[in-house]
Design an enzyme around this catalytic site. Structure first.
Site, PDB file in Angstrom:
ATOM      1  N   ASP A   9      46.699  70.553  17.317  1.00  0.00           N
ATOM      2  CA  ASP A   9      47.846  69.688  17.608  1.00  0.00           C
ATOM      3  C   ASP A   9      48.558  70.037  18.910  1.00  0.00           C
ATOM      4  OD1 ASP A   9      47.345  68.453  15.155  1.00  0.00           O
ATOM      5  OD2 ASP A   9      48.584  69.913  14.094  1.00  0.00           O
ATOM      6  N   GLY A  38      42.957  65.000  14.648  1.00  0.00           N
ATOM      7  CA  GLY A  38      43.751  63.779  14.806  1.00  0.00           C
ATOM      8  C   GLY A  38      44.256  63.732  16.225  1.00  0.00           C
TER       9      GLY A  38
HETATM   10  P1  IMO Z   1      43.413  68.702  15.853  1.00  0.00           P
HETATM   11  O1  IMO Z   1      42.057  68.471  16.462  1.00  0.00           O
HETATM   12  C1  IMO Z   1      45.895  71.039  13.172  1.00  0.00           C
HETATM   13  C2  IMO Z   1      43.926  73.063   9.811  1.00  0.00           C
HETATM   14  C3  IMO Z   1      44.309  72.585   8.432  1.00  0.00           C
HETATM   15  C4  IMO Z   1      44.090  73.850   7.629  1.00  0.00           C
HETATM   16  C5  IMO Z   1      42.873  74.485   8.294  1.00  0.00           C
HETATM   17  C6  IMO Z   1      41.559  74.182   7.578  1.00  0.00           C
HETATM   18  O2  IMO Z   1      44.183  67.484  15.563  1.00  0.00           O
HETATM   19  O3  IMO Z   1      44.167  69.712  16.634  1.00  0.00           O
HETATM   20  P2  IMO Z   1      40.060  71.998   7.407  1.00  0.00           P
HETATM   21  O4  IMO Z   1      40.373  70.623   6.908  1.00  0.00           O
HETATM   22  O5  IMO Z   1      39.609  72.047   8.822  1.00  0.00           O
HETATM   23  O6  IMO Z   1      39.125  72.743   6.486  1.00  0.00           O
HETATM   24  O7  IMO Z   1      41.455  72.788   7.309  1.00  0.00           O
HETATM   25  O8  IMO Z   1      42.843  73.949   9.608  1.00  0.00           O
HETATM   26  N1  IMO Z   1      43.470  71.990  10.727  1.00  0.00           N
HETATM   27  C7  IMO Z   1      44.195  71.491  11.734  1.00  0.00           C
HETATM   28  N2  IMO Z   1      45.468  71.710  12.096  1.00  0.00           N
HETATM   29  N3  IMO Z   1      45.157  70.186  13.899  1.00  0.00           N
HETATM   30  C8  IMO Z   1      43.860  69.991  13.583  1.00  0.00           C
HETATM   31  O9  IMO Z   1      43.030  69.306  14.387  1.00  0.00           O
HETATM   32  C9  IMO Z   1      43.342  70.608  12.422  1.00  0.00           C
HETATM   33  N4  IMO Z   1      42.154  70.582  11.790  1.00  0.00           N
HETATM   34  C10 IMO Z   1      42.246  71.446  10.763  1.00  0.00           C
HETATM   35  O10 IMO Z   1      45.648  72.175   8.383  1.00  0.00           O
HETATM   36  O11 IMO Z   1      45.169  74.741   7.796  1.00  0.00           O
HETATM   37 MG    MG Z   2      45.889  67.445  14.355  1.00  0.00          MG
END
Ligand code: IMO
Ligand code: MG
Length: 432
Positions: A9, A38
């Site tokens: 994020d 996302g």
């Molecule tokens: P972007 O690409 C923020 C976090 C989840 C959880 C951990 C494991 O938007 O930066 P998962 O579903 O991957 O097995 O979850 O990783 N998480 C993210 N947090 N941005 C993301 O993607 C994330 N993708 C997974 O909240 O703590």
């Molecule tokens: Mg995200």
């Protein structure tokens, strides 16, 4: 490549869009992760949140690649393609999917929830996005996963049925041994959506993406690799087990796309001027004043683009950032959301402590950290929103950025641009 250096994020989507706008790159590729990402892009009146489709979707000249390292949620993929079409962007002719990419089945998300249910009994949920990421990558390692290219094989239905039967046994195990409950109806619904999406998937361009990329590079084209999540969520170097199930670090670009290290040039790292985290696990830099944290959530719109969950907010964590930069070999840095400042004094975390001792190295488990070392810098209030050149930035913000730059001097990273708002135009360049 563009990678996140925090807990995801960081605003990677915006920077990728910014880099693509320069016209330097003819394509953008996802190399890991799946619909857990996302990535929000705002261009004029159009806003698009991509979970699987790479962030170049709103640039009509740019090719979009989904690499072999990606866990493809076909339902998300088809939904996004439709949404883009309704926004006036038909991506089907410029989207290429690796035949070696991993196929998320309709039971993977359910198994993800089952795993979380199992963990919560010990009180330690990871707080996953429930997109099936952990289960699908487990299947990949166990060598039983279905690949995207399998959908075009004559025996796909047979293979799928066998695989689903196996997964159902897993689900039953979770139900019988750990009381995980699910509805048959839920499975039927997921199955019918998935089956329809598979039909649509077959019409898309599934190819040997490694070969296609090699061709593009030999034509002299430049490509961009788009990281999802962030360095602190890397399965090997993040705060295990509170991580995602793929390697998010740049070293994985080669394996997730099938390119050699010789193809790599610049490594752009992305951070926010503060830090956020969603999900379980420790977060040493977290703002301890609940009211102030709340204000950050509101001002920064810190609610998950994938799950809508509120993100925990913390100060910029330079100790974690130095670790992430060291592991990533980042040479260029984007700093986003620098317009968001809600106090007279901004804190920065410069070290971690355990039992009164300042740690030299990043700890095995973040839970070991019981205190942090902080420094305070004057804040800049709300006055930098939408600032488009350095001269118009407030002196406090300039000194904050200069402070960061100095703290990272030995790591040899240059700040590229500083984000001051959500729109494409809201940023200024930083001459180093
Ligand atoms: P972007 O690409 C923020 C976090 C989840 C959880 C951990 C494991 O938007 O930066 P998962 O579903 O991957 O097995 O979850 O990783 N998480 C993210 N947090 N941005 C993301 O993607 C994330 N993708 C997974 O909240 O703590
Ligand atoms: Mg995200």
């Amino acid at each position: 490549m563009v990678v996140g250096l925090q807990w995801g994020d960081e605003g990677k989507g915006k920077n990728i869009d910014e880099l693509l706008s320069s016209g330097t790159y003819s394509g953008v590729a996802r190399f890991q992760g799946g619909a857990n990402a996302g990535h929000t892009i705002m261009a004029g009146n159009t806003t698009f949140v991509g979970h699987i489709v790479p962030s170049g979707a709103l640039q009509k000249e740019v090719e979009l690649y989904i690499g072999n390292g990606v866990a493809v949620d076909v339902v998300s993929l088809i939904k996004e393609i439709r949404e883009l079409k309704s926004l006036g962007f038909d991506v089907t002719s410029r989207l290429y999917i690796s035949n070696r990419a991993k196929l998320v089945s309709y039971l993977h998300p359910l198994l993800d929830r089952a795993d979380e249910h199992y963990r919560s009994r010990g009180g330690s949920k990871i707080g996953t996005t429930s997109k099936g990421i952990g289960p699908v990558y487990s299947d990949v390692r166990a060598r039983r996963a279905l690949l995207i290219g399998d959908v075009n094989l004559p025996d796909f239905e047979e293979k799928e049925a066998k695989f689903v039967e196996f997964q159902m046994n897993f689900l039953k195990m979770y139900k019988e041994n750990y009381g995980f409950d699910f509805l048959e109806k839920e499975i039927d619904e997921a199955k019918s959506k998935w089956t329809e999406a598979i039909r649509e998937l077959k019409k898309l361009q599934i190819c040997d993406l490694s070969f296609l990329i090699e061709q593009r590079l030999s034509e002299g084209k430049n490509l961009l690799a788009e990281g999802a999540q962030g360095a602190m969520l890397d399965i090997d170097f993040g705060d295990y087990p509170n991580v995602t199930s793929s390697n998010t670090l740049p070293a994985n670009v080669c394996l997730g796309l099938g390119v050699s290290h010789r193809a790599l040039r610049n490594i752009y790292g992305v951070i926010k001027a503060y830090t956020t985290k969603v999900g379980g696990g420790s977060f040493p830099a977290r703002i301890r004043d609940a009211e102030l944290e709340n204000a950050f959530q509101k001002a920064g719109n810190e609610f998950g683009a994938t799950t809508g969950r509120p993100r925990m907010c913390g100060w910029l964590d330079l100790f974690a950032l130095r670790y992430a930069i060291r592991l990533s070999g980042v040479n260029k840095l984007f700093i986003n959301k620098a317009d968001i400042c809600l106090s007279d004094e901004v804190k920065v975390v410069t070290g971690y402590k355990k039992s009164g001792v300042i740690l030299k190295e990043f700890p095995l488990r973040l839970g070991e950290v019981d205190d942090v070392v902080t420094e305070e810098i004057p804040g800049w209030g709300a006055k930098n929103h939408g600032v488009k050149n350095k001269e118009n930035a407030s002196p406090e913000l300039v000194s904050y950025l200069t402070y960061i730059k100095n703290k990272l001097r030995d790591l040899k990273v240059d700040i590229v641009t500083v984000g001051t708002g959500q729109d494409r135009e809201d940023s200024f360049t930083w001459d180093n």
